[in-house]
Design a protein around this motif. Structure first.
Motif, PDB file in Angstrom:
ATOM      1  N   ARG A 157       0.783  -1.097  -0.119  1.00 25.26           N
ATOM      2  CA  ARG A 157       0.090  -0.084  -0.131  1.00 25.26           C
ATOM      3  C   ARG A 157       0.907   1.230  -0.024  1.00 25.26           C
ATOM      4  O   ARG A 157       1.994   1.154   0.591  1.00 25.26           O
ATOM      5  N   ALA A 158       0.336   2.362  -0.679  1.00 24.24           N
ATOM      6  CA  ALA A 158       0.952   3.602  -0.616  1.00 24.24           C
ATOM      7  C   ALA A 158       1.396   4.173   0.813  1.00 24.24           C
ATOM      8  O   ALA A 158       0.386   3.926   1.769  1.00 24.24           O
ATOM      9  N   ARG A 159       2.668   4.499   0.857  1.00 28.27           N
ATOM     10  CA  ARG A 159       2.948   5.318   2.167  1.00 28.27           C
ATOM     11  C   ARG A 159       2.257   6.393   2.572  1.00 28.27           C
ATOM     12  O   ARG A 159       2.062   7.166   1.659  1.00 28.27           O
ATOM     13  N   VAL A 160       1.793   6.464   3.720  1.00 28.16           N
ATOM     14  CA  VAL A 160       1.237   7.479   4.273  1.00 28.16           C
ATOM     15  C   VAL A 160       2.108   8.632   4.833  1.00 28.16           C
ATOM     16  O   VAL A 160       2.978   8.225   5.576  1.00 28.16           O
ATOM     17  N   ILE A 161       2.099   9.626   4.301  1.00 26.82           N
ATOM     18  CA  ILE A 161       3.061  10.824   4.735  1.00 26.82           C
ATOM     19  C   ILE A 161       2.090  12.010   5.629  1.00 26.82           C
ATOM     20  O   ILE A 161       1.036  12.627   5.323  1.00 26.82           O
ATOM     21  N   PRO A 162       2.524  12.342   6.846  1.00 26.78           N
ATOM     22  CA  PRO A 162       1.701  12.959   7.626  1.00 26.78           C
ATOM     23  C   PRO A 162       2.499  14.609   7.151  1.00 26.78           C
ATOM     24  O   PRO A 162       3.591  15.134   7.172  1.00 26.78           O
ATOM     25  N   VAL A 163       1.464  15.422   6.952  1.00 27.83           N
ATOM     26  CA  VAL A 163       1.920  16.824   6.423  1.00 27.83           C
ATOM     27  C   VAL A 163       1.136  17.803   7.332  1.00 27.83           C
ATOM     28  O   VAL A 163      -0.006  17.415   7.838  1.00 27.83           O
ATOM     29  N   ALA A 164       1.656  19.108   7.333  1.00 26.51           N
ATOM     30  CA  ALA A 164       1.150  20.175   8.302  1.00 26.51           C
ATOM     31  C   ALA A 164       0.309  21.153   7.695  1.00 26.51           C
ATOM     32  O   ALA A 164       0.848  21.913   6.684  1.00 26.51           O
ATOM     33  N   CYS A 165      -0.884  21.437   8.072  1.00 27.56           N
ATOM     34  CA  CYS A 165      -1.718  22.451   7.528  1.00 27.56           C
ATOM     35  C   CYS A 165      -1.308  23.701   8.400  1.00 27.56           C
ATOM     36  O   CYS A 165      -0.981  23.663   9.641  1.00 27.56           O
ATOM     37  N   PRO A 166      -1.168  25.090   7.722  1.00 28.95           N
ATOM     38  CA  PRO A 166      -0.812  26.173   8.478  1.00 28.95           C
ATOM     39  C   PRO A 166      -1.542  26.432   9.687  1.00 28.95           C
ATOM     40  O   PRO A 166      -1.117  27.009  10.660  1.00 28.95           O
ATOM     41  N   CYS A 167      -2.843  25.741   9.742  1.00 34.23           N
ATOM     42  CA  CYS A 167      -3.742  25.950  11.151  1.00 34.23           C
ATOM     43  C   CYS A 167      -3.098  25.038  12.231  1.00 34.23           C
ATOM     44  O   CYS A 167      -3.563  25.241  13.317  1.00 34.23           O
ATOM     45  N   GLY A 168      -2.151  24.073  11.806  1.00 31.58           N
ATOM     46  CA  GLY A 168      -1.542  23.155  12.910  1.00 31.58           C
ATOM     47  C   GLY A 168      -2.095  21.874  13.021  1.00 31.58           C
ATOM     48  O   GLY A 168      -1.632  20.907  13.597  1.00 31.58           O
ATOM     49  N   GLN A 169      -3.139  21.545  12.003  1.00 31.66           N
ATOM     50  CA  GLN A 169      -3.643  20.270  11.987  1.00 31.66           C
ATOM     51  C   GLN A 169      -2.513  19.496  11.138  1.00 31.66           C
ATOM     52  O   GLN A 169      -1.996  19.915   9.977  1.00 31.66           O
ATOM     53  N   THR A 170      -2.466  18.081  11.602  1.00 35.45           N
ATOM     54  CA  THR A 170      -1.985  17.279  10.868  1.00 35.45           C
ATOM     55  C   THR A 170      -2.570  16.359   9.688  1.00 35.45           C
ATOM     56  O   THR A 170      -3.601  15.942   9.966  1.00 35.45           O
ATOM     57  N   VAL A 180      -7.576  16.723  -0.504  1.00 30.90           N
ATOM     58  CA  VAL A 180      -7.732  16.553   1.007  1.00 30.90           C
ATOM     59  C   VAL A 180      -8.506  17.980   1.709  1.00 30.90           C
ATOM     60  O   VAL A 180      -7.900  18.883   1.372  1.00 30.90           O
ATOM     61  N   ARG A 181      -9.366  17.715   2.560  1.00 34.83           N
ATOM     62  CA  ARG A 181      -9.736  18.883   3.281  1.00 34.83           C
ATOM     63  C   ARG A 181      -9.161  18.759   4.719  1.00 34.83           C
ATOM     64  O   ARG A 181      -9.174  17.656   5.355  1.00 34.83           O
ATOM     65  N   CYS A 185      -9.400  23.519   9.931  1.00 33.72           N
ATOM     66  CA  CYS A 185      -9.936  24.796   9.297  1.00 33.72           C
ATOM     67  C   CYS A 185     -10.488  24.824   8.134  1.00 33.72           C
ATOM     68  O   CYS A 185     -10.890  25.784   7.467  1.00 33.72           O
ATOM     69  N   SER A 186     -11.077  23.410   7.623  1.00 29.81           N
ATOM     70  CA  SER A 186     -11.890  23.257   6.527  1.00 29.81           C
ATOM     71  C   SER A 186     -11.147  23.731   5.167  1.00 29.81           C
ATOM     72  O   SER A 186     -11.730  23.867   3.917  1.00 29.81           O
ATOM     73  N   GLU A 187      -9.930  23.929   4.886  1.00 30.03           N
ATOM     74  CA  GLU A 187      -9.070  24.293   3.934  1.00 30.03           C
ATOM     75  C   GLU A 187      -9.092  23.174   3.073  1.00 30.03           C
ATOM     76  O   GLU A 187      -8.696  22.094   3.284  1.00 30.03           O
TER      77      GLU A 187
END
Length: 206
Positions: A157-170, A180-181, A185-187
C-alpha cells in the motif's frame, strides 16, 4: 460549481458547472479501463487465487494448521460483492438518475465486468458534469484499482505521509491523494497543494 469535488482545485473556465475537472475525469476513465478486458486487472486476479501465488514473498511452511485452498484477498475482489458488484451498484444509481431501464447483466463475472466498465465509461462525461456523488465514485474506482494491483503485482500500500496544515492540523496523505480537506480549518487542498505542504513534526513520546 467552481472547484473540483475530487481534487478540490479551481476549475478552468471550460470546466465550470462540472463536478470534476478533466484530469480527474480522465484518471477515473483510466482506472475503469485498467479493471476491464481480458488482460485487465480483474481478469488477472484469477491467477492469484492459489496460496503462495502473491509476489510479496515465498510461502511459509511449518504451520500447525492447513493452509487455505485459495487466497481470500483476491477471491473477495473476484466474487459477488467485490469489484463487479460495486461497479454495477454505481451503474444502477446512474441509470435511475437518467431514468434509463435497469441494466441487465449477461454472462459470467468477467463478461459482466466488461459490460459494466463499458457502460460506466460511456456515461462518464455525464456523471462528471452532474452526478452529485461523482467524487465518491472516482475515489472508490481508484481504490478498487489499487486493491487489484496490490494483489496482482504484490505491491504494498502507498506510504502515508503526515503533512502540516498552516492551522496546525496534521493531514495524512499519500502520493496518490487526489485532494484533502483539513478537518481543523476546512481548507481544501488539491493534489499538488497537498504534496507541497511541509512535513508534520513528529511529537516526542510521552
Amino acid at each position: 460549481m467552481s472547484t473540483c469535488t475530487v481534487c478540490h482545485r479551481d476549475l478552468y473556465a471550460d470546466e465550470l458547472g462540472y463536478q470534476a475537472c478533466r484530469p480527474c475525469e480522465t484518471r477515473t476513465d483510466m482506472n475503469l479501463r485498467a479493471l476491464g478486458g481480458e488482460d485487465g486487472l480483474y481478469a488477472r486476479l484469477g491467477s492469484r487465487l492459489a496460496p503462495g501465488s502473491s509476489s510479496g514473498g515465498p510461502s511459509v511452511s511449518g504451520s500447525r494448521t492447513a493452509p487455505l485452498p485459495v487466497r481470500l484477498e483476491p477471491l473477495s475482489l473476484l466474487a459477488r460483492g467485490g469489484v463487479v458488484t460495486i461497479l454495477q451498484t454505481w451503474l444502477i444509481d446512474w441509470f435511475e438518475l437518467l431514468q434509463f431501464r435497469h441494466p441487465r447483466w449477461q454472462g459470467d463475472m468477467q463478461q459482466q465486468c466488461d459490460q459494466v466498465v463499458k457502460a460506466l465509461r460511456v456515461n462518464l462525461r455525464w456523471a462528471a458534469e452532474v452526478h452529485p456523488a461523482f467524487a465518491e465514485f472516482a475515489l472508490e474506482v481508484g481504490q478498487l484499482r489499487r486493491q487489484c494491483e496490490a494483489q496482482v503485482t504484490g505491491e504494498k500500500r502507498a506510504r502515508v505521509i503526515p503533512v502540516a496544515c498552516p492551522c496546525g492540523q496534521t493531514l495524512r496523505i499519500t502520493l496518490d491523494t487526489a485532494g484533502v480537506r483539513c478537518p481543523g480549518c476546512s481548507e481544501q487542498y488539491g493534489h499538488t497543494e497537498a504534496l507541497s505542504l511541509p512535513l508534520a513534526e513528529r511529537r516526542a513520546a510521552a
